[in-house]
Design an enzyme around this catalytic site. Structure first.
Site, PDB file in Angstrom:
ATOM      1  CG  HIS A 120      54.664 103.568  22.045  1.00  0.00           C
ATOM      2  ND1 HIS A 120      55.837 103.475  22.624  1.00  0.00           N
ATOM      3  CD2 HIS A 120      55.073 103.843  20.718  1.00  0.00           C
ATOM      4  CE1 HIS A 120      56.940 103.672  21.722  1.00  0.00           C
ATOM      5  NE2 HIS A 120      56.409 103.854  20.629  1.00  0.00           N
ATOM      6  CB  THR A 189      63.256 108.642  25.786  1.00  0.00           C
ATOM      7  OG1 THR A 189      63.098 107.474  24.909  1.00  0.00           O
ATOM      8  CG2 THR A 189      63.691 109.646  25.314  1.00  0.00           C
ATOM      9  CB  SER A 190      66.854 104.283  26.086  1.00  0.00           C
ATOM     10  OG  SER A 190      65.722 103.512  25.491  1.00  0.00           O
TER      11      SER A 190
HETATM   12  P1  OAD Z   1      63.675 102.730  28.412  1.00  0.00           P
HETATM   13  O1  OAD Z   1      63.440 101.878  29.528  1.00  0.00           O
HETATM   14  O2  OAD Z   1      64.134 102.214  27.069  1.00  0.00           O
HETATM   15  O3  OAD Z   1      64.515 104.039  28.700  1.00  0.00           O
HETATM   16  C1  OAD Z   1      64.436 104.824  30.018  1.00  0.00           C
HETATM   17  C2  OAD Z   1      65.324 105.838  30.149  1.00  0.00           C
HETATM   18  O4  OAD Z   1      65.159 106.510  31.306  1.00  0.00           O
HETATM   19  C3  OAD Z   1      66.885 105.509  30.024  1.00  0.00           C
HETATM   20  O5  OAD Z   1      67.318 106.352  29.265  1.00  0.00           O
HETATM   21  C4  OAD Z   1      67.349 105.693  31.629  1.00  0.00           C
HETATM   22  O6  OAD Z   1      68.610 106.271  31.584  1.00  0.00           O
HETATM   23  C5  OAD Z   1      66.275 107.124  31.864  1.00  0.00           C
HETATM   24  N1  OAD Z   1      66.089 107.158  33.260  1.00  0.00           N
HETATM   25  C6  OAD Z   1      66.052 106.389  34.513  1.00  0.00           C
HETATM   26  N2  OAD Z   1      65.982 106.780  35.538  1.00  0.00           N
HETATM   27  C7  OAD Z   1      65.592 108.098  35.138  1.00  0.00           C
HETATM   28  C8  OAD Z   1      64.988 109.452  35.960  1.00  0.00           C
HETATM   29  N3  OAD Z   1      64.859 109.256  37.259  1.00  0.00           N
HETATM   30  N4  OAD Z   1      64.708 110.340  35.309  1.00  0.00           N
HETATM   31  C9  OAD Z   1      64.813 110.552  34.002  1.00  0.00           C
HETATM   32  N5  OAD Z   1      65.294 109.631  33.336  1.00  0.00           N
HETATM   33  C10 OAD Z   1      65.634 108.319  33.576  1.00  0.00           C
HETATM   34  O7  OAD Z   1      62.139 103.648  28.120  1.00  0.00           O
HETATM   35  P2  OAD Z   1      61.780 104.307  26.677  1.00  0.00           P
HETATM   36  O8  OAD Z   1      62.833 104.978  26.016  1.00  0.00           O
HETATM   37  O9  OAD Z   1      60.545 105.142  27.186  1.00  0.00           O
HETATM   38  O10 OAD Z   1      57.640 100.661  23.738  1.00  0.00           O
HETATM   39  O11 OAD Z   1      61.394 103.052  25.746  1.00  0.00           O
HETATM   40  C11 OAD Z   1      60.781 103.291  24.609  1.00  0.00           C
HETATM   41  C12 OAD Z   1      59.798 102.065  24.288  1.00  0.00           C
HETATM   42  O12 OAD Z   1      60.284 100.984  24.450  1.00  0.00           O
HETATM   43  C13 OAD Z   1      58.708 102.192  25.166  1.00  0.00           C
HETATM   44  O13 OAD Z   1      57.562 103.078  24.864  1.00  0.00           O
HETATM   45  C14 OAD Z   1      58.164 100.701  25.132  1.00  0.00           C
HETATM   46  C15 OAD Z   1      59.360  99.911  25.167  1.00  0.00           C
HETATM   47  O14 OAD Z   1      59.529  98.673  24.325  1.00  0.00           O
HETATM   48  C16 OAD Z   1      56.690  99.539  23.401  1.00  0.00           C
HETATM   49  O15 OAD Z   1      56.419  98.897  24.158  1.00  0.00           O
HETATM   50  C17 OAD Z   1      56.113  99.794  22.193  1.00  0.00           C
END
Ligand code: OAD
Length: 248
Positions: A120, A189-190
């Protein structure tokens, strides 16, 4: 749980090509909030209002004030946590080739990983919307919002807004890495944002073992992941590394 930690260490020890897909959860322990879930940015803001390219073009002052200014403060101060450091060590040991990250914070590179695909884009640089000049974010003067380039154009993060395409090179290489992996670690990642969330699917279809590390189950857990190690990224990686050290 301990069994799964040992299994992950054994899978990594045997693998020839390991990749990792990381998301916001990998950086939570560095003080960077996630997007979804408790305390997530999208609880506070509507992503279509603050993270869509059309919103930025319509009202850059609003997007800079609501999102980008705070993000700059947080990212400027963030340091790699145990997850980033563990992945850097895994590369040193020859047990991790490439990280595909959805994060724009640069923490994997700061920890020492050398092959990081920024799916991204990156927040480390801003680019001019007129002349495409790139300026390091830490050098950008934000006393005036939005900040401008010398040519008068508005500066924007060199990251992907909703409504924009993934950089082609990043997409192409990520697919290749996913296809070639024996093991893919999917960390924090979710897995709901495409096409990034497709990479574990590509890896799985190409025969890789997909290991998820996340305190919660995700849309990948049942059908794509071989197993989920439920827990925070830093502690889980530390425990895997301790087991791996005993095997190498
Ligand atoms: P999310 O905020 O959607 O997901 C975060 C994930 O981290 C969730 O599955 C949580 O359960 C997990 N989590 C929480 N605490 C944690 C910890 N201590 N260790 C490990 N995992 C943990 O974030 P992303 O999946 O990265 O894109 O989101 C994907 C994209 O959505 C981002 O890159 C961004 C956003 O909109 C853009 O802006 C284009």
């Amino acid at each position: 749980m301990d069994d799964l930690i040992q299994k992950a260490a054994a899978d990594l020890a045997q693998a020839k090509m390991v990749s990792a897909l990381t998301g916001a959860g990998a950086s939570i322990e560095s003080g960077i909030p996630p997007f979804r879930g408790k305390g997530g940015l999208w609880e506070k803001y509507d992503p279509m209002e603050v993270a869509h390219i059309d919103s930025f073009i319509q009202d850059p002052v609003k997007v800079w004030n609501l999102l980008i200014k705070d993000m700059k403060d947080i990212v400027d101060q963030a340091q790699p946590n145990d997850c980033h450091k563990g992945l850097a060590r895994l590369e040193e040991l020859g047990k991790l080739q490439t990280i595909i990250t959805q994060n724009i914070d640069g923490l994997h590179q700061m920890a020492g990983n050398t092959d990081v695909i920024e799916f991204h884009g990156t927040f480390a640089w801003q680019r001019c919307m007129e002349c495409n000049t790139h300026i390091e974010t830490r050098r950008v003067d934000i006393s005036e919002i939005p900040p401008h380039c010398q040519c008068g154009g508005i500066l924007r993060p060199n990251a992907v807004f909703f409504g924009e395409l993934i950089p082609q090179e990043a997409l192409w290489r990520s697919r290749q890495v996913a296809t070639d992996s024996d093991v893919m670690l999917v960390i924090g990642t979710s897995a709901v944002v495409q096409p990034a969330a497709l990479m574990p699917v590509v890896a799985k279809e190409s025969g890789a073992t997909v290991i998820e590390i996340n305190p919660e189950s995700t849309v990948l857990t049942n059908d794509i992941s071989d197993y989920l190690i439920k827990g925070p990224a830093g502690d889980t990686i530390n425990r895997i590394m301790a087991n791996l050290d005993a095997l190498l």
